[in-house]
Scaffold this active site. Structure first.
Site, mmCIF file in Angstrom:
data_model
loop_
_atom_site.group_PDB
_atom_site.id
_atom_site.type_symbol
_atom_site.label_atom_id
_atom_site.label_comp_id
_atom_site.label_asym_id
_atom_site.label_seq_id
_atom_site.Cartn_x
_atom_site.Cartn_y
_atom_site.Cartn_z
ATOM 1 N N ASP A 20 0.795 -1.142 -0.148
ATOM 2 C CA ASP A 20 -0.012 0.112 -0.013
ATOM 3 C C ASP A 20 0.777 1.236 -0.049
ATOM 4 O O ASP A 20 1.670 1.653 0.947
ATOM 5 C CB ASP A 20 -0.926 -0.025 1.328
ATOM 6 C CG ASP A 20 -1.612 1.127 1.552
ATOM 7 O OD1 ASP A 20 -1.905 1.923 0.332
ATOM 8 O OD2 ASP A 20 -2.191 1.388 2.655
ATOM 9 N N ASN A 22 -0.279 4.430 -0.776
ATOM 10 C CA ASN A 22 -1.043 5.573 -0.317
ATOM 11 C C ASN A 22 -1.919 5.707 0.843
ATOM 12 O O ASN A 22 -2.408 6.524 0.997
ATOM 13 C CB ASN A 22 -1.839 6.194 -1.761
ATOM 14 C CG ASN A 22 -3.071 5.431 -1.719
ATOM 15 O OD1 ASN A 22 -3.256 4.087 -1.131
ATOM 16 N ND2 ASN A 22 -4.021 5.427 -2.731
ATOM 17 N N ASP A 24 -4.221 3.617 2.319
ATOM 18 C CA ASP A 24 -5.711 3.579 2.462
ATOM 19 C C ASP A 24 -5.759 2.037 3.010
ATOM 20 O O ASP A 24 -6.962 1.518 2.696
ATOM 21 C CB ASP A 24 -6.359 3.738 1.312
ATOM 22 C CG ASP A 24 -6.137 2.999 -0.147
ATOM 23 O OD1 ASP A 24 -4.977 2.251 0.003
ATOM 24 O OD2 ASP A 24 -6.533 3.290 -1.060
ATOM 25 N N ASP A 28 -1.478 -0.943 -4.331
ATOM 26 C CA ASP A 28 -1.573 -0.120 -5.208
ATOM 27 C C ASP A 28 -0.495 0.060 -6.145
ATOM 28 O O ASP A 28 0.921 -0.331 -5.651
ATOM 29 C CB ASP A 28 -2.193 1.446 -4.729
ATOM 30 C CG ASP A 28 -1.034 1.948 -3.786
ATOM 31 O OD1 ASP A 28 0.038 1.710 -3.811
ATOM 32 O OD2 ASP A 28 -1.692 2.318 -2.797
ATOM 33 N N ASP A 97 -3.509 -9.392 -16.269
ATOM 34 C CA ASP A 97 -4.571 -10.131 -16.387
ATOM 35 C C ASP A 97 -5.805 -9.523 -16.966
ATOM 36 O O ASP A 97 -6.242 -8.233 -16.696
ATOM 37 C CB ASP A 97 -5.130 -10.542 -14.893
ATOM 38 C CG ASP A 97 -5.566 -11.632 -14.640
ATOM 39 O OD1 ASP A 97 -6.330 -12.201 -15.421
ATOM 40 O OD2 ASP A 97 -5.293 -12.470 -13.674
ATOM 41 N N ASP A 198 -7.893 -14.604 -18.464
ATOM 42 C CA ASP A 198 -8.791 -15.457 -17.350
ATOM 43 C C ASP A 198 -9.733 -16.322 -18.006
ATOM 44 O O ASP A 198 -10.313 -15.929 -19.235
ATOM 45 C CB ASP A 198 -9.679 -14.276 -16.705
ATOM 46 C CG ASP A 198 -10.310 -14.682 -15.436
ATOM 47 O OD1 ASP A 198 -9.487 -15.234 -14.645
ATOM 48 O OD2 ASP A 198 -11.470 -14.433 -15.492
ATOM 49 N N GLU A 254 -5.632 -18.902 -18.786
ATOM 50 C CA GLU A 254 -6.034 -19.931 -17.773
ATOM 51 C C GLU A 254 -7.151 -20.754 -18.263
ATOM 52 O O GLU A 254 -8.306 -20.362 -18.988
ATOM 53 C CB GLU A 254 -6.740 -19.093 -16.738
ATOM 54 C CG GLU A 254 -7.370 -19.894 -15.632
ATOM 55 C CD GLU A 254 -8.136 -19.192 -14.640
ATOM 56 O OE1 GLU A 254 -8.445 -19.915 -13.480
ATOM 57 O OE2 GLU A 254 -8.841 -18.323 -15.030
ATOM 58 N N HIS A 315 -3.758 -16.748 -6.489
ATOM 59 C CA HIS A 315 -4.663 -16.283 -5.759
ATOM 60 C C HIS A 315 -6.039 -17.053 -5.492
ATOM 61 O O HIS A 315 -6.951 -16.525 -4.861
ATOM 62 C CB HIS A 315 -5.146 -14.864 -6.402
ATOM 63 C CG HIS A 315 -5.614 -14.923 -7.634
ATOM 64 N ND1 HIS A 315 -4.925 -15.309 -8.743
ATOM 65 C CD2 HIS A 315 -6.979 -14.965 -8.052
ATOM 66 C CE1 HIS A 315 -5.585 -15.445 -9.682
ATOM 67 N NE2 HIS A 315 -6.963 -15.129 -9.382
ATOM 68 N N ASP A 316 -6.083 -18.322 -6.355
ATOM 69 C CA ASP A 316 -7.311 -18.990 -6.311
ATOM 70 C C ASP A 316 -7.097 -20.260 -5.237
ATOM 71 O O ASP A 316 -8.092 -21.153 -5.443
ATOM 72 C CB ASP A 316 -7.773 -19.385 -7.634
ATOM 73 C CG ASP A 316 -8.016 -18.425 -8.496
ATOM 74 O OD1 ASP A 316 -8.895 -17.509 -7.848
ATOM 75 O OD2 ASP A 316 -8.021 -18.130 -9.787
#
Ligand code: GLC
Length: 534
Positions: A20, A22, A24, A28, A97, A198, A254, A315-316
């Site tokens: 991160d 910035n 929040d 990013d 992606d 994807d 994928e 990530h899956d």
């Protein structure tokens, strides 16, 4: 010139969770750019970025509402451009992606499409009349639950192969195709080095909309008519021809299939450069017989112009250090697997945090679950009469928050990922880059050595297997290029095993100890790599 990607080591960055910049609590582009030197030192030379386009983020960006804009959570277009320039300045390629199969229901195109049956965008999506008051057929979404949702306004159902907020585009419509090619052109002209496509084999569904059959044994629907349909390979070839008309661009697909015979049709000359093999990558437990079998089958099935991919995380899925855990031996096993990933034949993809041994996150309260798939699993479990606790277990098992926790940079609050509370829960352990970076025996140092080693020996990128064997849980392969042979031994058992090695070999790597000459035995879960010249 040889394709750069054949020698690349890719690194997947899950956008909201890397760094991160910035303040929040969400990762990013400013954050990622600040970590490029770290990635350069790690030795990777390709980044795969998960979607960063404008999105309501029901599926964290895989539900795009504007393909031409950077989502404000991730920064501005300028931030993206600076990131790309800085990556290129370090000789790191960037692939992005892209979700061509579906858009968010909040996309302007869908808003128009759903507004009336005669809207010019109506045919951009897949609309069907009810059949006897019900959905047009029995299709189940790949996130569970029905794949059709009824829309009151026009009295028809729309099709979504994933969550109900991810509505499938109608790829039989030439306008859709033209628009999606325009999207790809836009990003290619910004200078990206390729795409991760994807769920690319979902682009076509049958035009007859038959019911899918049911597999009684497994208790699951067989997805016969909603993926890999007629005409899909032609579309793939068109996409490939278009993207490759720009020099040096790379495509990884994928393809949701575990069938090697199907997968191999999607890659090679004139098609995608490579596809992910989930039959190897998402293997549920540490089973060397299966790993060996998959690697061998790929080697036999793939032709000269085809290369496998090598990965065990994304990530899956659950992080492999957790998935393959052998009590008390997590790190040994993780080093063993990373050796395989970076020395076997194929294009490796490291998942962020894997290089420091980040573990799975477990959600202790459903209100903290971010992943749509986890939430769907939770609600379906409750509907099926399960208790709250059982439903939460289901959500953790099927959900994907587990591998999406913030990158652990340091030992400070929030692991140095952000100054404020991150968007997703944090696991409780003491793994971090800061702790490992100076320790030569750390996982991070091991990854760096492995990557450097892969770079140094063309046998590991270009060489074929001259031997590939499994005996008594000792996996051995030799790869050769010109007069250099690299010989890899992976002991998948928890026993020390005798080895008979010729003294002509030089030991270049052990995952467990310092070795100056070939040993006579290999330790439990040890990886040993040797090199022989001439
Ligand atoms: C792919 C992505 C996954 C996403 C799905 C729908 O499988 O990897 O995260 O949920 O596509 O877009």
């Amino acid at each position: 010139m040889e394709d750069w990607w054949k020698k690349a080591v890719f690194y997947e960055i899950y956008m909201p969770s890397f760094c991160d910049g910035n303040g929040d609590g969400i990762g990013d582009f400013i954050g990622i750019t600040s970590k490029l030197d770290y990635l350069k030192k790690l030795g990777i030379n390709g980044i795969w970025l998960t979607p960063f386009y404008r999105s309501p983020k029901v599926d964290n960006g895989y539900d795009i509402s504007d393909y031409y804009t950077v989502d404000p959570d991730y920064g501005t277009m300028k931030d993206f451009e600076i990131f790309l320039m800085e990556a290129h300045a370090r000789n790191i390629k960037v692939i992005i992606d892209i979700v061509l199969n579906h858009t968010s229901t909040e996309h302007r195109w869908f808003q128009e499409s759903r507004s009336s049956k005669v809207n010019p965008k109506r045919e951009w999506y897949i609309w069907r009349d009810p059949v006897n008051g019900n959905a047009p057929n029995n299709w189940i979404s790949f996130m569970e639950g029905p794949a059709w949702t009824f829309d009151e306004k026009t009295g028809q159902f729309f099709y979504h192969s994933f969550a109900e907020q991810q509505v499938d585009l109608n790829w039989t419509n030439p306008e859709v195709k033209a628009e999606m090619f325009r999207v790809m052109r836009f990003w290619l002209e910004k200078g990206v080095d390729g795409f991760r496509l994807d769920v690319i084999n979902h682009l076509k569904v049958t035009v007859r909309f038959n019911d899918n059959p049911w597999d009684e044994e497994v208790g699951e629907q067989i997805h016969c008519y909603d993926k890999n349909q007629e005409g899909i390979l032609e579309v793939i070839e068109e996409i490939a021809a278009f993207v490759h008309s720009y020099p040096d661009k790379f495509l990884v697909g994928e393809v949701s299939s575990e069938d090697l015979n199907e997968l191999k049709n999607y890659c090679g000359k004139g098609k995608l450069d490579v596809v992910f093999q989930f039959n190897l990558g998402s293997i549920p437990e540490l089973d060397v017989e299966k790993i060996y079998q998959q690697i061998k089958e790929m080697d036999i099935a793939y032709k000269e112009d085809q290369l496998p991919t090598l990965f065990f995380g994304s990530h899956d899925m659950s992080r492999f250090i957790t998935r393959f855990a052998v009590d008390g031996k997590e790190e040994e096993v993780a080093k063993l697997i990373s050796t395989l990933m970076l020395t076997a034949k194929g294009v490796p993809f490291i998942y962020y945090g894997e290089e420091i041994g980040m573990r799975d996150l477990v959600i202790d309260d459903i209100s903290k679950m971010k992943d749509v798939q986890g939430l769907i699993a939770y609600h379906l479990a409750l509907e099926a009469g399960k208790t709250e606790k059982e439903a939460l277990d289901e959500a953790n098992r099927n959900g994907r928050d587990r591998s999406r926790s913030p990158m652990q940079w340091s030992q400070t609050t929030y692991y140095g990922f952000s100054n404020v509370e991150p968007w997703i829960s944090l696991p409780n352990n003491d793994v971090s880059v800061e702790k490992q970076i100076k320790d030569p025996a750390s996982m991070l140092s091991y990854y760096r050595n492995l990557i450097a080693f892969r770079r140094r020996y063309p046998a590991l990128t270009t060489g074929n297997y001259v031997c590939l064997q499994l005996e008594n849980q000792l996996f051995n392969y030799k790869r050769k290029y010109q007069d250099v042979m690299v010989d890899v031994y992976l002991n998948f058992s928890d026993e020390t095993k005798r080895m008979d090695l010729s003294p002509n070999y030089e030991v270049v790597l052990s995952s467990r100890r310092d070795l100056s000459s070939p040993p006579r035995e290999i330790l439990p879960f040890e990886a040993i790599v040797l090199v022989k010249k001439g």
